[in-house]
Design an enzyme around this catalytic site. Structure first.
Site, PDB file in Angstrom:
ATOM      1  N   ARG A 179       6.717 -18.760   3.015  1.00  9.71           N
ATOM      2  CA  ARG A 179       7.297 -18.787   4.353  1.00  9.71           C
ATOM      3  C   ARG A 179       7.114 -20.228   4.831  1.00  9.71           C
ATOM      4  O   ARG A 179       5.994 -20.655   5.080  1.00  9.71           O
ATOM      5  CB  ARG A 179       6.572 -17.806   5.269  1.00  9.71           C
ATOM      6  CG  ARG A 179       6.631 -16.381   4.738  1.00  9.71           C
ATOM      7  CD  ARG A 179       6.236 -15.366   5.769  1.00  9.71           C
ATOM      8  NE  ARG A 179       5.843 -14.087   5.171  1.00  9.71           N
ATOM      9  CZ  ARG A 179       6.697 -13.174   4.706  1.00  9.71           C
ATOM     10  NH1 ARG A 179       7.987 -13.403   4.745  1.00  9.71           N
ATOM     11  NH2 ARG A 179       6.263 -12.045   4.200  1.00  9.71           N
ATOM     12  N   CYS A 180       8.227 -20.984   4.893  1.00 12.42           N
ATOM     13  CA  CYS A 180       8.137 -22.424   5.117  1.00 12.42           C
ATOM     14  C   CYS A 180       8.419 -22.787   6.572  1.00 12.42           C
ATOM     15  O   CYS A 180       9.527 -22.619   7.067  1.00 12.42           O
ATOM     16  CB  CYS A 180       9.121 -23.127   4.182  1.00 12.42           C
ATOM     17  SG  CYS A 180       9.201 -24.894   4.433  1.00 12.42           S
TER      18      CYS A 180
ATOM     19  N   ASP B 136      17.154 -10.937   4.868  1.00 15.64           N
ATOM     20  CA  ASP B 136      18.089 -11.405   5.895  1.00 15.64           C
ATOM     21  C   ASP B 136      17.656 -12.726   6.538  1.00 15.64           C
ATOM     22  O   ASP B 136      18.492 -13.604   6.766  1.00 15.64           O
ATOM     23  CB  ASP B 136      18.344 -10.312   6.949  1.00 15.64           C
ATOM     24  CG  ASP B 136      17.061  -9.806   7.593  1.00 15.64           C
ATOM     25  OD1 ASP B 136      15.984 -10.035   7.022  1.00 15.64           O
ATOM     26  OD2 ASP B 136      17.150  -9.184   8.658  1.00 15.64           O
TER      27      ASP B 136
ATOM     28  N   ASP C 261      12.867  -3.437   0.763  1.00 14.53           N
ATOM     29  CA  ASP C 261      13.090  -2.556   1.918  1.00 14.53           C
ATOM     30  C   ASP C 261      14.464  -1.874   1.944  1.00 14.53           C
ATOM     31  O   ASP C 261      14.638  -0.903   2.668  1.00 14.53           O
ATOM     32  CB  ASP C 261      12.924  -3.348   3.224  1.00 14.53           C
ATOM     33  CG  ASP C 261      11.537  -3.958   3.355  1.00 14.53           C
ATOM     34  OD1 ASP C 261      10.599  -3.422   2.752  1.00 14.53           O
ATOM     35  OD2 ASP C 261      11.406  -4.976   4.056  1.00 14.53           O
TER      36      ASP C 261
ATOM     37  N   ARG D  68      -5.572  19.811  -1.014  1.00  6.33           N
ATOM     38  CA  ARG D  68      -5.667  18.901   0.133  1.00  6.33           C
ATOM     39  C   ARG D  68      -4.304  18.501   0.694  1.00  6.33           C
ATOM     40  O   ARG D  68      -3.270  18.683   0.056  1.00  6.33           O
ATOM     41  CB  ARG D  68      -6.378  17.615  -0.291  1.00  6.33           C
ATOM     42  CG  ARG D  68      -7.875  17.744  -0.269  1.00  6.33           C
ATOM     43  CD  ARG D  68      -8.515  16.456  -0.720  1.00  6.33           C
ATOM     44  NE  ARG D  68      -9.951  16.530  -0.573  1.00  6.33           N
ATOM     45  CZ  ARG D  68     -10.817  15.813  -1.276  1.00  6.33           C
ATOM     46  NH1 ARG D  68     -10.379  14.966  -2.184  1.00  6.33           N
ATOM     47  NH2 ARG D  68     -12.101  15.930  -1.071  1.00  6.33           N
TER      48      ARG D  68
ATOM     49  N   MET E 140       5.880   1.132   2.827  1.00  5.62           N
ATOM     50  CA  MET E 140       6.458  -0.079   3.427  1.00  5.62           C
ATOM     51  C   MET E 140       7.921   0.127   3.811  1.00  5.62           C
ATOM     52  O   MET E 140       8.477   1.211   3.609  1.00  5.62           O
ATOM     53  CB  MET E 140       6.342  -1.233   2.447  1.00  5.62           C
ATOM     54  CG  MET E 140       4.977  -1.874   2.390  1.00  5.62           C
ATOM     55  SD  MET E 140       5.054  -3.352   1.358  1.00  5.62           S
ATOM     56  CE  MET E 140       3.453  -4.062   1.690  1.00  5.62           C
ATOM     57  N   GLY E 141       8.527  -0.918   4.284  1.00  2.00           N
ATOM     58  CA  GLY E 141       9.954  -0.867   4.621  1.00  2.00           C
ATOM     59  C   GLY E 141      10.306  -1.606   5.897  1.00  2.00           C
ATOM     60  O   GLY E 141      11.464  -1.635   6.297  1.00  2.00           O
ATOM     61  N   ARG E 142       9.310  -2.162   6.533  1.00  2.00           N
ATOM     62  CA  ARG E 142       9.507  -2.873   7.817  1.00  2.00           C
ATOM     63  C   ARG E 142      10.270  -1.998   8.824  1.00  2.00           C
ATOM     64  O   ARG E 142       9.823  -0.889   9.086  1.00  2.00           O
ATOM     65  CB  ARG E 142      10.240  -4.193   7.564  1.00  2.00           C
ATOM     66  CG  ARG E 142       9.761  -5.324   8.450  1.00  2.00           C
ATOM     67  CD  ARG E 142      10.542  -6.574   8.167  1.00  2.00           C
ATOM     68  NE  ARG E 142      10.089  -7.251   6.980  1.00  2.00           N
ATOM     69  CZ  ARG E 142       9.182  -8.225   6.960  1.00  2.00           C
ATOM     70  NH1 ARG E 142       8.643  -8.626   8.081  1.00  2.00           N
ATOM     71  NH2 ARG E 142       8.816  -8.794   5.837  1.00  2.00           N
TER      72      ARG E 142
END
Ligand code: F6P
Length: 366
Positions: free
Chosen positions: A74-75, A105, A152, A187, A194-196
């Site tokens: 991540r720049c 994106d 994602d 149980r 995940m998946g934002r």
């Protein structure tokens, strides 16, 4: 010889290496030169050793490898104009005027912005006497092509992103492992995936593992979800099920819009139904490992198409992403895809779930 750069950016995803391999080899097969930009936009800004010519044998064995072997980052400096100015200079001095970026994106929007700004960056480099007018003459336009790489599956305009099926496979394997122990002890497990902002991984994992209940960011559960969930789980138990699996998409509670959390779900299952319940957060294991067959195929076909798109591009053609729609590899306008993607995230953030769902439905209908 035309020189084409290839970069991976944003969160790594299985299949990214397959995409780099396909781009490098197709570039060479088309009589051009291929350049790997290492560590994402960081490599573009730093230049030097971070931009390396790549040859056919450099990508041998990359098809199945997980992660991204040319690195990603991540720049921050690329977000500022001085960083982009340096990046433009590095590209021109290396003779590169086309970039294929495999990322999500955010990374692809950044690339398109770079393309828009390109003429003014080039003019500034000449003004500052960092490059001469003759040097920049062949580099009037920057050519950008996007490959959508993300576990994602959150990009509109394409049925699948590179990496999402490998991740889904990993999640299913993990749930199968949990099933065995859940079954043994009778149980319940609350599994966070995940998946934002996107519920695709959670929903498809639920379908593929026969989960009892799934929580998604796009579809808030009904007011009485607590009773609903308990009623369904109870019914399944009465039918003889020895285990309970509830899948929670990280976006369903990260946004704190819906009063759901794995802990709350666990408490309900244990207190209301008396089930011995555990929470498992799958985490980054979902992003690692080898690419599944689908991602190897997708990254290869799309990588080939990306190089073709670079070679077909005219200065006024909008930047494309390479998509897959109904099993066909197609080009779609990058900006439109990003706009539609952001609309879903905005609708969720505004709690307009009906709109979020209808946008997702429209994608499937398309
Ligand atoms: O976008 C891919 C993804 O794995 C998301 O599912 C998750 O929310 C995020 O990246 C995690 O990011 P990081 O690896 O920076 O913690």
């Amino acid at each position: 010889k035309k020189r084409i750069g290839i970069m991976t950016s944003g969160g790594d995803a299985p299949g990214m290496n397959g995409a780099v391999r396909a781009v490098v080899r197709t570039t060479i097969a088309m009589g051009c030169e291929s350049y790997g930009i290492y560590e994402g936009y960081e490599g573009l800004v730093q230049g030097g050793d971070m931009i390396k010519q790549m040859f056919w044998e450099d990508v041998r064995g990359w098809l199945s490898e997980g992660g991204t072997l040319i690195g990603t980052a991540r720049c921050m400096s690329f977000m500022q104009r001085p960083g982009r100015l340096q990046a433009a200079k590095n590209m021109i001095t290396r003779g590169i005027d086309a970039l294929i970026i495999c990322g999500g994106d955010g990374s692809l929007t950044g690339a398109d912005k770079f393309r828009d700004e390109w003429p003014s960056l080039v003019a500034e480099l000449v003004e500052r006497k960092e490059l001469t007018a003759e040097q920049v003459e062949p580099f009037k336009h920057l050519n950008i092509v996007g490959l959508v790489g993300s576990i994602d599956n959150d990009m509109s305009s394409t049925d699948a992103t590179i990496g999402c099926y490998s991740s889904l496979q990993r999640i299913c394997q993990a749930v199968d492992f949990i099933d065995a122990t859940a079954f043994s002890h009778q149980r319940a497990f609350v599994i966070e995936v995940m998946g934002r902002h996107c519920g695709w991984l959670a929903l498809m994992a639920g379908v593929s593992t026969g989960a009892d209940f799934v929580f998604l960011p796009e579809k808030p559960p009904a007011e009485n979800w607590e009773e609903d969930m308990c009623m369904i789980v109870k019914k399944h138990r009465e039918l003889g099920k020895r285990k309970t699996i509830v899948i929670v998409a990280e976006g369903a509670h990260d946004l704190e819009l819906q009063k759901i959390s794995p802990t709350k779900v666990k408490d309900l299952l244990s207190k209301k139904l008396g089930l011995d319940t555990r929470i498992t957060t799958l985490g980054h294991v979902q992003r690692g490992g080898t690419a599944c067959a689908y991602d190897r195929m997708l990254s290869t076909l799309q990588g080939v198409e990306a190089v073709k798109a670079v070679l077909d591009a005219k200065p006024d053609t909008p930047s494309p992403i390479i998509a897959i729609i109904e099993n066909k590899i197609v080009r779609k306008p990058l900006l439109e895809a990003v706009k539609l993607t952001n609309e879903v995230a905005d609708a969720i953030a505004a709690k307009d779930f009906a709109r979020a769902m209808s946008l997702r439905d429209a994608e499937f209908a398309e």
